[in-house]
Design a protein around this motif. Structure first.
Motif, PDB file in Angstrom:
ATOM      1  N   THR A   1       8.067   3.769  -7.013  1.00 53.46           N
ATOM      2  CA  THR A   1       9.243   3.463  -7.815  1.00 53.46           C
ATOM      3  C   THR A   1       9.169   2.017  -8.324  1.00 53.46           C
ATOM      4  OG1 THR A   1      10.383   2.990  -5.740  1.00 53.46           O
ATOM      5  CG2 THR A   1      10.769   5.146  -6.721  1.00 53.46           C
TER       6      THR A   1
ATOM      7  N   GLN B   1       2.141  -0.950  -6.617  1.00 54.54           N
ATOM      8  CA  GLN B   1       1.324   0.121  -6.043  1.00 54.54           C
ATOM      9  C   GLN B   1       1.453   1.367  -6.921  1.00 54.54           C
ATOM     10  OE1 GLN B   1       2.357   1.765  -2.140  1.00 54.54           O
ATOM     11  NE2 GLN B   1       0.193   2.161  -1.738  1.00 54.54           N
TER      12      GLN B   1
ATOM     13  N   ARG C   1      10.659  13.545  -8.051  1.00 54.84           N
ATOM     14  CA  ARG C   1       9.999  14.057  -6.834  1.00 54.84           C
ATOM     15  C   ARG C   1      10.674  15.335  -6.358  1.00 54.84           C
ATOM     16  NH1 ARG C   1       9.238   8.092  -4.389  1.00 54.84           N
ATOM     17  NH2 ARG C   1       7.299   7.619  -5.491  1.00 54.84           N
TER      18      ARG C   1
ATOM     19  N   GLU D   1      17.810   2.882  -3.084  1.00 56.28           N
ATOM     20  CA  GLU D   1      16.975   4.086  -2.931  1.00 56.28           C
ATOM     21  C   GLU D   1      17.037   4.553  -1.485  1.00 56.28           C
ATOM     22  OE1 GLU D   1      13.020   3.006  -4.182  1.00 56.28           O
ATOM     23  OE2 GLU D   1      13.579   2.958  -6.299  1.00 56.28           O
TER      24      GLU D   1
ATOM     25  N   ASN E   1      -0.843  -1.784  -0.977  1.00 51.79           N
ATOM     26  CA  ASN E   1       0.018  -2.955  -1.104  1.00 51.79           C
ATOM     27  C   ASN E   1      -0.684  -4.224  -0.639  1.00 51.79           C
ATOM     28  OD1 ASN E   1       2.520  -1.917  -2.225  1.00 51.79           O
ATOM     29  ND2 ASN E   1       2.502  -0.640  -0.398  1.00 51.79           N
TER      30      ASN E   1
ATOM     31  N   GLY F   1       1.992   4.872  -8.423  1.00 50.99           N
ATOM     32  CA  GLY F   1       2.828   6.032  -8.101  1.00 50.99           C
ATOM     33  C   GLY F   1       4.144   5.716  -7.427  1.00 50.99           C
TER      34      GLY F   1
ATOM     35  N   PHE G   1       2.248  -0.329   4.279  1.00 47.10           N
ATOM     36  CA  PHE G   1       3.660  -0.432   3.948  1.00 47.10           C
ATOM     37  C   PHE G   1       4.453  -0.806   5.206  1.00 47.10           C
ATOM     38  CE2 PHE G   1       7.597   1.635   2.032  1.00 47.10           C
ATOM     39  CZ  PHE G   1       7.572   0.936   0.826  1.00 47.10           C
TER      40      PHE G   1
ATOM     41  N   ALA H   1       6.307   8.308   4.117  1.00 44.68           N
ATOM     42  CA  ALA H   1       5.617   7.119   3.603  1.00 44.68           C
ATOM     43  C   ALA H   1       6.600   6.209   2.875  1.00 44.68           C
ATOM     44  CB  ALA H   1       4.500   7.547   2.652  1.00 44.68           C
ATOM     45  N   GLY H   2       7.789   6.037   3.455  1.00 46.63           N
ATOM     46  CA  GLY H   2       8.794   5.223   2.766  1.00 46.63           C
ATOM     47  C   GLY H   2       9.035   5.757   1.370  1.00 46.63           C
ATOM     48  N   MET H   3       8.985   7.078   1.249  1.00 45.20           N
ATOM     49  CA  MET H   3       9.057   7.698  -0.079  1.00 45.20           C
ATOM     50  C   MET H   3      10.513   7.843  -0.529  1.00 45.20           C
ATOM     51  SD  MET H   3       7.410  11.274  -1.365  1.00 45.20           S
ATOM     52  CE  MET H   3       5.704  10.833  -1.199  1.00 45.20           C
ATOM     53  N   SER H   4      10.829   7.210  -1.645  1.00 45.36           N
ATOM     54  CA  SER H   4      12.197   7.262  -2.150  1.00 45.36           C
ATOM     55  C   SER H   4      12.493   8.643  -2.732  1.00 45.36           C
ATOM     56  CB  SER H   4      12.395   6.203  -3.224  1.00 45.36           C
ATOM     57  OG  SER H   4      12.037   4.937  -2.703  1.00 45.36           O
TER      58      SER H   4
ATOM     59  N   PHE I   1      -1.145   6.802  -1.811  1.00 45.62           N
ATOM     60  CA  PHE I   1       0.263   7.177  -2.001  1.00 45.62           C
ATOM     61  C   PHE I   1       0.396   8.253  -3.071  1.00 45.62           C
ATOM     62  CE2 PHE I   1       4.620   6.632  -3.600  1.00 45.62           C
ATOM     63  CZ  PHE I   1       5.302   6.813  -2.416  1.00 45.62           C
TER      64      PHE I   1
ATOM     65  N   GLU J   1       4.893   1.910   7.748  1.00 47.54           N
ATOM     66  CA  GLU J   1       3.628   2.467   8.226  1.00 47.54           C
ATOM     67  C   GLU J   1       2.513   1.465   7.996  1.00 47.54           C
ATOM     68  OE1 GLU J   1       5.400   5.156   6.574  1.00 47.54           O
ATOM     69  OE2 GLU J   1       5.446   4.074   4.697  1.00 47.54           O
TER      70      GLU J   1
ATOM     71  N   GLU K   1       0.614   6.653   3.675  1.00 50.49           N
ATOM     72  CA  GLU K   1      -0.204   5.589   3.064  1.00 50.49           C
ATOM     73  C   GLU K   1       0.141   4.312   3.825  1.00 50.49           C
ATOM     74  OE1 GLU K   1      -1.897   2.560   1.472  1.00 50.49           O
ATOM     75  OE2 GLU K   1       0.254   2.547   1.117  1.00 50.49           O
TER      76      GLU K   1
ATOM     77  N   ASP L   1       9.506  -2.512  -2.460  1.00 51.17           N
ATOM     78  CA  ASP L   1      10.688  -2.236  -1.643  1.00 51.17           C
ATOM     79  C   ASP L   1      11.110  -3.485  -0.857  1.00 51.17           C
ATOM     80  OD1 ASP L   1       9.054   0.094  -2.257  1.00 51.17           O
ATOM     81  OD2 ASP L   1      10.585   1.228  -1.173  1.00 51.17           O
TER      82      ASP L   1
ATOM     83  N   TYR M   1      15.083   6.776   1.487  1.00 55.20           N
ATOM     84  CA  TYR M   1      13.802   7.376   1.854  1.00 55.20           C
ATOM     85  C   TYR M   1      14.022   8.779   2.433  1.00 55.20           C
ATOM     86  CZ  TYR M   1      11.716   2.654   1.709  1.00 55.20           C
ATOM     87  OH  TYR M   1      11.265   1.418   1.343  1.00 55.20           O
TER      88      TYR M   1
END
Ligand code: ARG
Length: 259
Positions: free
Chosen positions: A155, A151, A111, A218, A174, A153, A47, A103-106, A86, A51, A44, A192, A220
């Motif tokens: 954290t 955003q 998850r 957190e 974002n 979904g 960010f 995607a900078g996903m924590s 996202f 990305e 996504e 973040d 990623y």
């Protein structure tokens, strides 16, 4: 005899025409044997610096994009990146539409129940962003009863949901989140910290500021469908990139020397 060969000729011509129509799929099947397998990546891209899409070419750029391309190279796979919401990333992994989400996903317990997460590749955390001229909000504790933009979904959205009496508005991107802060439709943003810092150094320079301490450490990770063999391959490639200095190069390109 002559008649026969004419019929065969005709048959061959038809066969050729038919294969011509289905040519692209046949070509693709052939390519997958002779060329590298494709790694279907979902992200996504609002960010930055992890990305984003370049203004003119729309090419995917950022720390995560460099990292996944380097990982793909080590894995001997051809990286193909696609843009999605996202909150669509985990469903896309589950359905097999993509092989990996970066995607900078924590990495969170929830998850980890839904997908497999790689080893951590970046340490992050959340922060509060307000308009530059705001004097009433000095930390997350001052957000009680305020309008918070997040955003969907993320954290950040989870953290905002815990603020007493706050009105939380969720957006797909974002870019929209920061726009709403700017337009005074929101009093604050929870996002973040490295993304906030990048925004405040670029577009948001004269518009916004960060307040309070960094919240919730957190890590990623890249996400894969449960049971995917690619998780171990990603981890192996990541470890190699850390060892051979390539990870440090990518890190320094986007974050300088601060760790
Ligand atoms: N780290 C946060 C999370 O995992 C936000 C990630 C948002 N990433 C993005 N590419 N928009 O929820």
């Amino acid at each position: 005899m002559k008649k026969m060969s004419l019929a065969m000729c005709l048959f061959a011509a038809i066969a050729l025409a038919v294969s011509g129509c289905g040519g692209s799929t046949q070509q693709a099947a052939k390519d997958s044997k002779s060329e590298a397998k494709v790694l279907k990546v979902g992200t996504e891209p609002t960010f930055a610096p992890f990305e984003f899409q370049k203004k003119d070419s729309k090419e995917f750029d950022g720390f995560d994009m460099d990292l996944i391309r380097a990982v793909g190279k080590k894995m001997g796979m051809k990286v193909e990146i696609q843009n999605m919401g996202f909150d669509a990333l985990i469903p896309a992994l589950k359905s097999g539409n993509i092989d990996v989400a970066i995607a900078g996903m924590s990495i969170t317990p929830d998850r980890k129940k839904a997908v497999d997460m790689s080893d951590p590749y970046y340490t992050s955390g959340l922060t509060v962003v307000v308009r530059k001229d705001d004097t009433s909000i000095k930390s997350v504790d001052d957000l009680k009863g305020k309008n918070i933009a997040v955003q969907i979904g993320t954290t950040g959205a989870d953290r905002a949901a815990k603020v007493p009496d706050a009105k939380v508005k969720s957006y797909d991107t974002n870019s929209a989140v920061f726009l709403e802060l700017n337009n005074k439709n929101a009093d604050a943003v929870i996002i973040d910290a490295p993304v906030a810092a990048y925004y405040l150094n670029t577009e948001g320079k004269d518009k916004a500021k960060m307040v309070g301490d960094k919240m919730e450490a957190e890590d990623y990770g890249a996400a894969f469908k449960k049971g995917s063999k690619l998780t171990a391959e990603f981890n192996k490639a990541l470890a190699e990139l850390k060892k051979d200095g390539e990870y440090d190069k990518i890190y320094a390109k986007w974050f300088g020397n601060q760790k």
